[in-house]
Design a protein around this motif. Structure first.
Motif, PDB file in Angstrom:
ATOM      1  N   TYR A  80      34.207  48.216  31.522  1.00 26.42           N
ATOM      2  CA  TYR A  80      34.274  48.725  32.891  1.00 26.42           C
ATOM      3  C   TYR A  80      35.551  49.535  33.034  1.00 26.42           C
ATOM      4  O   TYR A  80      36.562  49.182  32.439  1.00 26.42           O
ATOM      5  CB  TYR A  80      34.334  47.578  33.912  1.00 26.42           C
ATOM      6  CG  TYR A  80      33.143  46.682  33.918  1.00 26.42           C
ATOM      7  CD1 TYR A  80      32.018  47.010  34.665  1.00 26.42           C
ATOM      8  CD2 TYR A  80      33.139  45.503  33.187  1.00 26.42           C
ATOM      9  CE1 TYR A  80      30.908  46.184  34.667  1.00 26.42           C
ATOM     10  CE2 TYR A  80      32.031  44.674  33.190  1.00 26.42           C
ATOM     11  CZ  TYR A  80      30.930  45.015  33.927  1.00 26.42           C
ATOM     12  OH  TYR A  80      29.836  44.200  33.934  1.00 26.42           O
TER      13      TYR A  80
ATOM     14  N   LYS B 138      41.092  45.169  46.497  1.00 25.68           N
ATOM     15  CA  LYS B 138      39.702  44.893  46.893  1.00 25.68           C
ATOM     16  C   LYS B 138      38.964  44.122  45.789  1.00 25.68           C
ATOM     17  O   LYS B 138      38.102  43.302  46.080  1.00 25.68           O
ATOM     18  CB  LYS B 138      38.970  46.190  47.216  1.00 25.68           C
ATOM     19  CG  LYS B 138      39.424  46.825  48.508  1.00 25.68           C
ATOM     20  CD  LYS B 138      38.689  48.122  48.771  1.00 25.68           C
ATOM     21  CE  LYS B 138      39.210  48.778  50.043  1.00 25.68           C
ATOM     22  NZ  LYS B 138      38.580  50.065  50.315  1.00 25.68           N
ATOM     23  N   THR B 139      39.332  44.377  44.550  1.00 26.77           N
ATOM     24  CA  THR B 139      38.734  43.645  43.430  1.00 26.77           C
ATOM     25  C   THR B 139      39.050  42.155  43.558  1.00 26.77           C
ATOM     26  O   THR B 139      38.205  41.308  43.302  1.00 26.77           O
ATOM     27  CB  THR B 139      39.262  44.203  42.091  1.00 26.77           C
ATOM     28  OG1 THR B 139      38.915  45.582  42.001  1.00 26.77           O
ATOM     29  CG2 THR B 139      38.683  43.465  40.907  1.00 26.77           C
TER      30      THR B 139
ATOM     31  N   PRO C 121      40.649  49.689  37.963  1.00 24.67           N
ATOM     32  CA  PRO C 121      40.724  50.148  39.341  1.00 24.67           C
ATOM     33  C   PRO C 121      41.342  51.543  39.416  1.00 24.67           C
ATOM     34  O   PRO C 121      42.200  51.896  38.611  1.00 24.67           O
ATOM     35  CB  PRO C 121      41.617  49.105  40.023  1.00 24.67           C
ATOM     36  CG  PRO C 121      42.358  48.445  38.927  1.00 24.67           C
ATOM     37  CD  PRO C 121      41.516  48.538  37.702  1.00 24.67           C
TER      38      PRO C 121
ATOM     39  N   THR D 280      42.227  49.704  45.433  1.00 24.30           N
ATOM     40  CA  THR D 280      40.996  49.261  44.759  1.00 24.30           C
ATOM     41  C   THR D 280      41.234  47.952  44.016  1.00 24.30           C
ATOM     42  O   THR D 280      40.371  47.079  44.001  1.00 24.30           O
ATOM     43  CB  THR D 280      40.507  50.346  43.769  1.00 24.30           C
ATOM     44  OG1 THR D 280      40.377  51.577  44.456  1.00 24.30           O
ATOM     45  CG2 THR D 280      39.180  49.978  43.157  1.00 24.30           C
ATOM     46  N   ALA D 281      42.392  47.818  43.397  1.00 25.62           N
ATOM     47  CA  ALA D 281      42.735  46.571  42.708  1.00 25.62           C
ATOM     48  C   ALA D 281      42.734  45.405  43.689  1.00 25.62           C
ATOM     49  O   ALA D 281      42.176  44.345  43.411  1.00 25.62           O
ATOM     50  CB  ALA D 281      44.089  46.697  42.033  1.00 25.62           C
TER      51      ALA D 281
ATOM     52  N   ARG E 177      36.663  40.483  45.835  1.00 26.93           N
ATOM     53  CA  ARG E 177      35.378  40.220  45.164  1.00 26.93           C
ATOM     54  C   ARG E 177      35.493  38.982  44.270  1.00 26.93           C
ATOM     55  O   ARG E 177      34.574  38.169  44.208  1.00 26.93           O
ATOM     56  CB  ARG E 177      34.930  41.439  44.358  1.00 26.93           C
ATOM     57  CG  ARG E 177      34.412  42.572  45.227  1.00 26.93           C
ATOM     58  CD  ARG E 177      33.607  43.601  44.449  1.00 26.93           C
ATOM     59  NE  ARG E 177      34.266  44.132  43.273  1.00 26.93           N
ATOM     60  CZ  ARG E 177      35.103  45.157  43.258  1.00 26.93           C
ATOM     61  NH1 ARG E 177      35.414  45.774  44.382  1.00 26.93           N
ATOM     62  NH2 ARG E 177      35.642  45.565  42.124  1.00 26.93           N
TER      63      ARG E 177
ATOM     64  N   TYR F  85      46.877  46.790  38.562  1.00 25.03           N
ATOM     65  CA  TYR F  85      46.551  48.208  38.447  1.00 25.03           C
ATOM     66  C   TYR F  85      47.333  48.852  37.302  1.00 25.03           C
ATOM     67  O   TYR F  85      46.799  49.641  36.521  1.00 25.03           O
ATOM     68  CB  TYR F  85      46.838  48.943  39.758  1.00 25.03           C
ATOM     69  CG  TYR F  85      46.738  50.439  39.614  1.00 25.03           C
ATOM     70  CD1 TYR F  85      45.500  51.054  39.440  1.00 25.03           C
ATOM     71  CD2 TYR F  85      47.879  51.232  39.602  1.00 25.03           C
ATOM     72  CE1 TYR F  85      45.406  52.427  39.270  1.00 25.03           C
ATOM     73  CE2 TYR F  85      47.794  52.601  39.437  1.00 25.03           C
ATOM     74  CZ  TYR F  85      46.556  53.197  39.274  1.00 25.03           C
ATOM     75  OH  TYR F  85      46.459  54.546  39.092  1.00 25.03           O
TER      76      TYR F  85
ATOM     77  N   THR G 196      38.196  33.716  38.103  1.00 28.35           N
ATOM     78  CA  THR G 196      39.066  34.735  37.517  1.00 28.35           C
ATOM     79  C   THR G 196      40.509  34.276  37.687  1.00 28.35           C
ATOM     80  O   THR G 196      41.020  34.224  38.802  1.00 28.35           O
ATOM     81  CB  THR G 196      38.872  36.101  38.194  1.00 28.35           C
ATOM     82  OG1 THR G 196      37.506  36.489  38.076  1.00 28.35           O
ATOM     83  CG2 THR G 196      39.767  37.160  37.548  1.00 28.35           C
TER      84      THR G 196
END
Length: 187
Positions: A46, A57-58, A49, A54-55, A61, A32, A73
């Motif tokens: 893009y 949760k990334t 986050p 949010t980071a 994904r 982040y 990744t």
């Protein structure tokens, strides 16, 4: 190693100064921190986050995409402190044929040869372990550092994609590629 075998467990790679590894929840703050820097994200396509949650949760994904064999990744971690300073991504696989490459790095680490070192580990992995024939990268024309990096590594600029969708934006985009037969690192 056949393509599917490369996805049985997350592939950890090592360079002289870095470990390329799966991102973990404790990496969310560092991720982040550098991704909230506009200078880092302005060429990414893009937004970064919005917060540490949010980071994190990334990362979930990213893990799910790896499980589906859609994306790898890597977090770029310093060997001495295991601190995440960037990421490198292979995605949009066309099995046995091609893959897209993208990367980012904390501004604190720019200009130190880090992405050259990291990509010199990722490129042979893509050609040899994933059996790709082509690696391609899309770059905003204004991103001179990325253009120079890809050129230095032996990627060929194939052209300009006019009004291409780059992440969440519509803009002109350069496309670069490297073929396995042309790569000295694939040997």
């Amino acid at each position: 190693m056949p393509f599917k075998d490369a996805f049985t467990s997350f592939p950890k790679l090592e360079t002289e100064r870095f470990i390329l590894r799966e991102l973990r929840s404790e990496d969310a703050e560092a991720y982040y921190s550098y991704f909230s820097d506009h200078e880092v994200t302005k060429y990414w396509g893009y937004p970064g986050p919005k917060n540490i949650e949010t980071a994190s949760k990334t990362f979930t994904r990213f893990q799910n995409a790896f499980t589906r064999k859609e994306m790898i990744t890597w977090g770029i971690a310093t060997k001495d402190e295991d601190q995440i300073i960037g990421t490198c991504v292979l995605n949009d696989f066309v099995r046995g044929s091609m893959v897209n490459l993208s990367y980012n790095l904390s501004r604190d680490y720019w200009g130190k040869g880090i992405m050259t070192e990291v990509l010199n580990a990722i490129i042979p992995f893509a050609f040899n372990e994933l059996d790709m024939n082509r690696i391609q990268a899309k770059v905003m024309p204004e991103n001179h550092s990325s253009v120079n990096l890809l050129t230095k590594l032996g990627f060929v600029q194939e052209g300009l994609l006019r009004d291409y969708i780059f992440g969440e934006f519509i803009m002109d985009t350069l496309i670069f590629s490297m073929l396995k037969k042309d790569s000295i690192t694939a040997a």
